[in-house]
Scaffold this motif. Structure first.
Motif, mmCIF file in Angstrom:
data_model
loop_
_atom_site.group_PDB
_atom_site.id
_atom_site.type_symbol
_atom_site.label_atom_id
_atom_site.label_comp_id
_atom_site.label_asym_id
_atom_site.label_seq_id
_atom_site.Cartn_x
_atom_site.Cartn_y
_atom_site.Cartn_z
ATOM 1 N N ARG A 107 0.193 -25.372 5.387
ATOM 2 C CA ARG A 107 0.429 -24.897 6.753
ATOM 3 C C ARG A 107 -0.764 -25.173 7.665
ATOM 4 N NH1 ARG A 107 2.436 -18.822 5.633
ATOM 5 N NH2 ARG A 107 2.279 -18.679 7.910
ATOM 6 N N GLN A 108 -0.553 -24.935 8.952
ATOM 7 C CA GLN A 108 -1.586 -25.113 9.966
ATOM 8 C C GLN A 108 -1.751 -23.798 10.725
ATOM 9 O OE1 GLN A 108 -3.478 -27.949 10.956
ATOM 10 N NE2 GLN A 108 -4.531 -26.546 12.364
ATOM 11 N N PHE A 109 -2.999 -23.351 10.873
ATOM 12 C CA PHE A 109 -3.278 -22.110 11.591
ATOM 13 C C PHE A 109 -4.161 -22.402 12.801
ATOM 14 C CE2 PHE A 109 -2.240 -20.836 7.303
ATOM 15 C CZ PHE A 109 -1.444 -19.712 7.484
ATOM 16 N N ASP A 110 -4.078 -21.511 13.775
ATOM 17 C CA ASP A 110 -4.979 -21.605 14.920
ATOM 18 C C ASP A 110 -6.331 -20.982 14.583
ATOM 19 O OD1 ASP A 110 -3.191 -22.619 17.263
ATOM 20 O OD2 ASP A 110 -1.994 -21.070 16.275
ATOM 21 N N LEU A 111 -6.294 -19.816 13.926
ATOM 22 C CA LEU A 111 -7.509 -19.104 13.568
ATOM 23 C C LEU A 111 -7.457 -18.720 12.096
ATOM 24 C CD1 LEU A 111 -7.683 -16.629 16.592
ATOM 25 C CD2 LEU A 111 -9.136 -18.621 16.253
ATOM 26 N N LEU A 112 -8.582 -18.880 11.396
ATOM 27 C CA LEU A 112 -8.691 -18.487 9.999
ATOM 28 C C LEU A 112 -9.972 -17.670 9.845
ATOM 29 C CD1 LEU A 112 -8.252 -20.849 6.890
ATOM 30 C CD2 LEU A 112 -9.657 -18.809 6.893
ATOM 31 N N PHE A 113 -9.827 -16.437 9.359
ATOM 32 C CA PHE A 113 -10.966 -15.561 9.113
ATOM 33 C C PHE A 113 -11.068 -15.305 7.615
ATOM 34 C CE2 PHE A 113 -9.196 -14.396 13.276
ATOM 35 C CZ PHE A 113 -10.308 -14.549 14.098
ATOM 36 N N ASN A 114 -12.114 -15.813 6.979
ATOM 37 C CA ASN A 114 -12.367 -15.462 5.587
ATOM 38 C C ASN A 114 -13.528 -14.478 5.556
ATOM 39 O OD1 ASN A 114 -12.678 -15.268 2.787
ATOM 40 N ND2 ASN A 114 -14.132 -16.939 2.793
ATOM 41 N N LEU A 115 -13.230 -13.235 5.169
ATOM 42 C CA LEU A 115 -14.209 -12.157 5.228
ATOM 43 C C LEU A 115 -14.754 -11.794 3.858
ATOM 44 C CD1 LEU A 115 -12.191 -10.015 7.791
ATOM 45 C CD2 LEU A 115 -13.867 -11.809 8.242
ATOM 46 N N ASP A 116 -14.480 -12.611 2.858
ATOM 47 C CA ASP A 116 -14.964 -12.385 1.490
ATOM 48 C C ASP A 116 -15.872 -13.525 1.055
ATOM 49 O OD1 ASP A 116 -14.003 -9.933 0.664
ATOM 50 O OD2 ASP A 116 -12.074 -10.730 0.024
ATOM 51 N N LYS A 117 -16.852 -13.189 0.225
ATOM 52 C CA LYS A 117 -17.727 -14.218 -0.348
ATOM 53 C C LYS A 117 -17.315 -14.584 -1.769
ATOM 54 C CE LYS A 117 -21.442 -11.920 0.984
ATOM 55 N NZ LYS A 117 -22.863 -11.541 1.185
ATOM 56 N N ASP A 118 -16.158 -14.095 -2.211
ATOM 57 C CA ASP A 118 -15.638 -14.519 -3.503
ATOM 58 C C ASP A 118 -15.453 -16.037 -3.477
ATOM 59 O OD1 ASP A 118 -14.719 -11.807 -2.713
ATOM 60 O OD2 ASP A 118 -14.047 -11.714 -4.788
ATOM 61 N N LYS A 119 -15.737 -16.682 -4.582
ATOM 62 C CA LYS A 119 -15.670 -18.148 -4.612
ATOM 63 C C LYS A 119 -14.279 -18.670 -4.303
ATOM 64 C CE LYS A 119 -19.697 -18.966 -7.577
ATOM 65 N NZ LYS A 119 -20.271 -17.641 -7.352
ATOM 66 N N GLU A 120 -13.238 -17.968 -4.809
ATOM 67 C CA GLU A 120 -11.884 -18.446 -4.533
ATOM 68 C C GLU A 120 -11.543 -18.313 -3.052
ATOM 69 O OE1 GLU A 120 -11.266 -14.337 -6.556
ATOM 70 O OE2 GLU A 120 -12.770 -15.910 -6.417
ATOM 71 N N ALA A 121 -12.028 -17.249 -2.403
ATOM 72 C CA ALA A 121 -11.772 -17.076 -0.973
ATOM 73 C C ALA A 121 -12.486 -18.155 -0.170
ATOM 74 C CB ALA A 121 -12.226 -15.690 -0.530
ATOM 75 N N CYS A 122 -13.729 -18.436 -0.521
ATOM 76 C CA CYS A 122 -14.492 -19.470 0.187
ATOM 77 C C CYS A 122 -13.869 -20.851 -0.021
ATOM 78 C CB CYS A 122 -15.930 -19.463 -0.301
ATOM 79 S SG CYS A 122 -16.850 -17.970 0.158
ATOM 80 N N ALA A 123 -13.386 -21.119 -1.221
ATOM 81 C CA ALA A 123 -12.736 -22.406 -1.488
ATOM 82 C C ALA A 123 -11.464 -22.557 -0.664
ATOM 83 C CB ALA A 123 -12.434 -22.534 -2.974
ATOM 84 N N LEU A 124 -10.735 -21.460 -0.503
ATOM 85 C CA LEU A 124 -9.500 -21.512 0.273
ATOM 86 C C LEU A 124 -9.779 -21.819 1.736
ATOM 87 C CD1 LEU A 124 -7.391 -18.603 -1.250
ATOM 88 C CD2 LEU A 124 -6.810 -21.030 -1.206
ATOM 89 N N LEU A 125 -10.854 -21.270 2.272
ATOM 90 C CA LEU A 125 -11.162 -21.574 3.672
ATOM 91 C C LEU A 125 -11.312 -23.082 3.875
ATOM 92 C CD1 LEU A 125 -13.202 -19.848 6.298
ATOM 93 C CD2 LEU A 125 -14.007 -22.124 5.635
ATOM 94 N N GLY A 126 -11.896 -23.766 2.885
ATOM 95 C CA GLY A 126 -12.080 -25.196 3.009
ATOM 96 C C GLY A 126 -10.823 -26.011 2.825
ATOM 97 N N SER A 127 -9.842 -25.434 2.112
ATOM 98 C CA SER A 127 -8.640 -26.220 1.792
ATOM 99 C C SER A 127 -7.437 -25.889 2.669
ATOM 100 C CB SER A 127 -8.261 -26.002 0.320
ATOM 101 O OG SER A 127 -7.869 -24.661 0.096
ATOM 102 N N ILE A 128 -7.566 -24.904 3.548
ATOM 103 C CA ILE A 128 -6.469 -24.535 4.441
ATOM 104 C C ILE A 128 -6.798 -25.042 5.840
ATOM 105 C CG2 ILE A 128 -5.208 -22.614 5.487
ATOM 106 C CD1 ILE A 128 -5.719 -21.031 2.911
ATOM 107 N N LYS A 129 -5.826 -25.646 6.490
ATOM 108 C CA LYS A 129 -6.031 -26.252 7.801
ATOM 109 C C LYS A 129 -6.007 -25.183 8.898
ATOM 110 C CE LYS A 129 -2.554 -29.057 7.032
ATOM 111 N NZ LYS A 129 -2.374 -28.914 5.574
ATOM 112 N N ALA A 130 -7.008 -25.212 9.780
ATOM 113 C CA ALA A 130 -7.068 -24.293 10.913
ATOM 114 C C ALA A 130 -7.938 -24.902 12.004
ATOM 115 C CB ALA A 130 -7.623 -22.932 10.490
#
Length: 366
Positions: A107-130
């Motif tokens: 999917r494509q998002f306008d805004l993406l907020f990753n508020l966790d420093k868990d490695k899986e959360a940080c990896a997701l920020l890089g792999s999700i389009k926003a």
């Protein structure tokens, strides 16, 4: 607008499902061409805040600002604990699992907020389009969490250096808002008290209810207050005309039974999370340590007497309802699970001090 076989379809509508009929179609027979409740989505926003439960709860004030800034947004929240979020305030709540990850990555998002420093959360920020991303990303060369931009620097640094964490004077919610490029204006939590679920509390004694959450989890046991201290507080509450009610989960059950046997304080047992939340909602004031119950108490807008020793007290915003009480002896075990001195400073927190905070914080209209 898109048409399929000559039929108008609105995939941008917040009601549109794609795999099954939407609710307006199911309940009223509406179709897109002349639907009176067509609600086009103007922005799509993703929040990644996985856990723990308390951290998810205390991030919900952000929803208030997002709804104010983007009234026509479709908000998705990815978490480990979907049930704790207010379903009516989040358009799409996803549990972190493979199917949700695959879905979000397409999917494509306008805004993406990753508020966790868990490695899986940080990896997701890089792999999700926003179009815009805030919070934490994965530093690919090292595989560690890293700020997406300078807005995240403050919160990031207080999480990796104890010295900076001790110097911090910003509450957690303010830090989260600033990380997302907003100023914090005292937005309250968004939370469901489950009062509409029909829970009956006939066994709850009548009176001015002071909930006593006696546990603190098993990660930082330096926070524990002894049975003797709880018994002393309960005795003072009873003598002053309050009705103490023991609260906790299965980890606190044995302790709460002991305290009940020793004092006669009300103890109704353990309950599933939603029912436990509703029991807390019956309280007039809650005494708790830094644990999930503290976040629930604040979210329910209860006057809260917070017992704290090992955390920076500036981290916690009680929204002007209640007080933070700390031991008379300075704690030297910042964020430590065991006491460096062998005897926890919690033994230097007298029941009198907590009692005074209860009396100062109890609602004057009760």
């Amino acid at each position: 607008m898109p048409e399929l076989n000559g039929i108008t379809v609105h995939p941008d509508c917040r009601h549109f499902r794609g795999d099954v009929p939407c609710r307006p179609n199911k309940e009223h027979g509406y179709q897109c061409a002349d639907c009176p409740v067509y609600a086009p989505v103007r922005q799509r926003i993703l929040i990644i805040k996985l856990g723990a439960i308390g951290d998810v709860i205390r991030t919900t004030p952000l929803l208030r600002r997002l709804r104010q800034e983007y009234p026509n947004a479709f908000i998705t929240w990815l978490t480990h604990t979907p049930a704790i979020l207010p379903a009516g305030e989040v358009d799409e709540i996803l549990k972190l699992e493979l199917s949700a990850v695959l879905h979000l990555q397409a999917r494509q998002f306008d805004l993406l907020f990753n508020l966790d420093k868990d490695k899986e959360a940080c990896a997701l920020l890089g792999s999700i389009k926003a179009d815009q991303k805030f919070g934490y990303q994965l530093r690919p060369t090292d595989g560690v969490a890293w700020p997406v931009n300078e807005l995240a620097n403050h919160k990031f640094l207080t999480g990796v250096f104890d010295q900076l964490s001790l110097q911090n004077t910003k509450p957690y919610v303010q830090e989260i808002f600033e990380l997302c490029d907003y100023d914090f204006r005292g937005e309250e939590y968004l939370f469901d008290n489950h009062q509409d679920k029909g829970y009956a509390w006939d066994a709850l004694p009548f009176g001015k209810h002071v909930g006593l959450n006696t546990g603190c989890g098993d990660r930082w046991t330096t926070r524990l207050w002894s049975d003797e201290k709880w018994i002393a507080l309960i005795s003072q509450l009873q003598q002053a005309g309050y009705t103490p009610v023991l609260l906790g989960g299965t980890a606190e059950d044995e302790r709460n039974r002991r305290l009940h046997d020793a004092t006669g304080a009300a103890y109704l047992g353990t309950f599933p999370l939603e029912q436990f939340i509703n029991l807390m909602h019956q309280m007039d004031l809650i005494v708790t340590q830094v644990t999930m119950a503290m976040h629930i108490s604040i979210a329910l807008r209860k006057p809260t007497v917070l017992i704290n020793n090992i955390f920076n007290p500036y981290e916690f915003d009680l929204y002007g309802r209640g007080q933070i009480v700390q031991p008379d002896r300075q704690c030297v075990c910042f964020y430590r699970g065991s006491c460096k001195l062998g005897t926890s400073c919690m033994e230097d927190l007298p029941a009198d001090k907590v009692m005074a905070a209860v009396e100062a914080s109890f609602p004057s209209n009760l």
